[in-house]
Design an enzyme around this catalytic site. Structure first.
Site, PDB file in Angstrom:
ATOM      1  CE  LYS A 189      -2.091  -1.096   3.892  1.00  0.00           C
ATOM      2  NZ  LYS A 189      -1.398  -2.367   4.169  1.00  0.00           N
ATOM      3  NE  ARG A 225      -4.799  -1.281   9.538  1.00  0.00           N
ATOM      4  CZ  ARG A 225      -3.698  -0.801   8.964  1.00  0.00           C
ATOM      5  NH1 ARG A 225      -3.677   0.424   8.510  1.00  0.00           N
ATOM      6  NH2 ARG A 225      -2.654  -1.543   8.861  1.00  0.00           N
ATOM      7  NE  ARG A 237       7.598  -2.872   6.197  1.00  0.00           N
ATOM      8  CZ  ARG A 237       6.310  -2.635   6.426  1.00  0.00           C
ATOM      9  NH1 ARG A 237       5.602  -1.966   5.545  1.00  0.00           N
ATOM     10  NH2 ARG A 237       5.756  -3.075   7.512  1.00  0.00           N
ATOM     11  NE  ARG A 249       5.944  -0.451  10.086  1.00  0.00           N
ATOM     12  CZ  ARG A 249       4.813  -0.466   9.372  1.00  0.00           C
ATOM     13  NH1 ARG A 249       4.726   0.239   8.270  1.00  0.00           N
ATOM     14  NH2 ARG A 249       3.793  -1.181   9.761  1.00  0.00           N
ATOM     15  NE  ARG A 308       1.716  -4.926  10.982  1.00  0.00           N
ATOM     16  CZ  ARG A 308       2.811  -4.688  10.273  1.00  0.00           C
ATOM     17  NH1 ARG A 308       3.975  -5.147  10.705  1.00  0.00           N
ATOM     18  NH2 ARG A 308       2.752  -3.981   9.182  1.00  0.00           N
TER      19      ARG A 308
END
Ligand code: AP5
Ligand code: MG
Length: 209
Positions: free
Chosen positions: A13, A88, A122, A155, A166
């Site tokens: 996203k 969300r 990431r 992160r 998540r």
């Protein structure tokens, strides 16, 4: 153009939102980035949000909805925006429906098994939020953001256990929004397993129709 980007954590996203913001010249609004910026500044909101984010849970609607509604009232949103990570929950979607008529909700589809691999590689810019990947999106200079020159970080919620949490939260609370926007005739589903460039092309082709 008023766009929503739907998709699991790690679906891309943020990656697509920055590209679409450049193409359509509209602001990219990421609730995750707003919470992380507040956390960095140690604001009351940031400290409240941290407890949920670190566990991979959603920040409660009452802390999230007003924040976004306020952001959408700013001058730079007059010609549209890209919402990344909002709505969300169905409550967030209803609050948005009451305020604006969006043009499209783009669902970036990526199977769970690909997500776990993506998250492991990431890296993100703590300043501008731009995501990178050790294999799929390598910055020009190792460890440095191409956009703003800041040092990239991992992160905190990208630890494998938190990623799995998540994903569960996504399937329980956010995936139902796909049906919500499909019913409204706004859904654009794209294959998020293709290359970053190919995904952008699929989105812009669908939107330009
Ligand atoms: P948020 O920051 O929104 O996280 P998320 O939804 O879990 O999504 P991510 O940012 O992890 O992934 P992404 O889809 O943006 O993927 P990316 O482009 O980075 O939210 C964090 C937390 O904040 C939530 O858990 C919650 O606590 C809270 N929160 C936020 N909004 C909220 C709300 N509305 N209500 C309540 N709580 C809220 O890509 C991932 C990786 O893959 C990158 O390394 C990238 O380089 C790579 N990649 C991207 N595209 C491709 C591709 N096509 N091929 C190969 N690699 C790719
Ligand atoms: Mg993101």
């Amino acid at each position: 153009m008023k766009l929503i980007l739907l998709g699991a954590p790690g679906a891309g996203k943020g990656t697509q939102a920055t590209r679409l913001a450049d193409i359509y010249q509209i602001p990219h609004i990421s609730t995750g980035d707003i919470f992380r910026a507040n956390l960095k500044e140690e604001t009351e909101l940031g400290l409240k949000a941290k407890a949920y984010m670190d566990q991979g849970l959603l920040v409660p609607d009452e802390l999230t909805i007003d924040l976004v509604m306020d952001r959408l009232s700013k001058d730079d949103c007059k010609n549209g925006y890209i919402l990344d990570g909002f709505p969300r929950t169905l409550a967030q979607a209803s609050a948005l429906d009451a305020l604006v008529d969006i043009d499209a909700a783009v669902d970036v589809e990526v199977p769970d098994e690909n997500i776990v691999r993506r998250m492991a590689g990431r890296r993100v810019c703590p300043k501008c939020g731009e995501p990178y990947h050790t294999e799929y999106k390598v910055p020009a200079k190792e460890g440095i953001c191409d956009r703003c020159g800041s040092e990239l970080i991992i992160r905190k919620d990208d630890e494998p256990e938190t990623v799995l949490k998540r994903l569960t939260v996504y399937h329980d609370q956010t995936a139902p929004l796909i049906g919500h926007y499909q019913q409204a005739g706004k859904l654009v589903a794209v294959d998020g397993t293709k290359s970053v460039e190919a995904v952008t092309e699929e989105i812009t082709k669908a939107l330009d129709k």
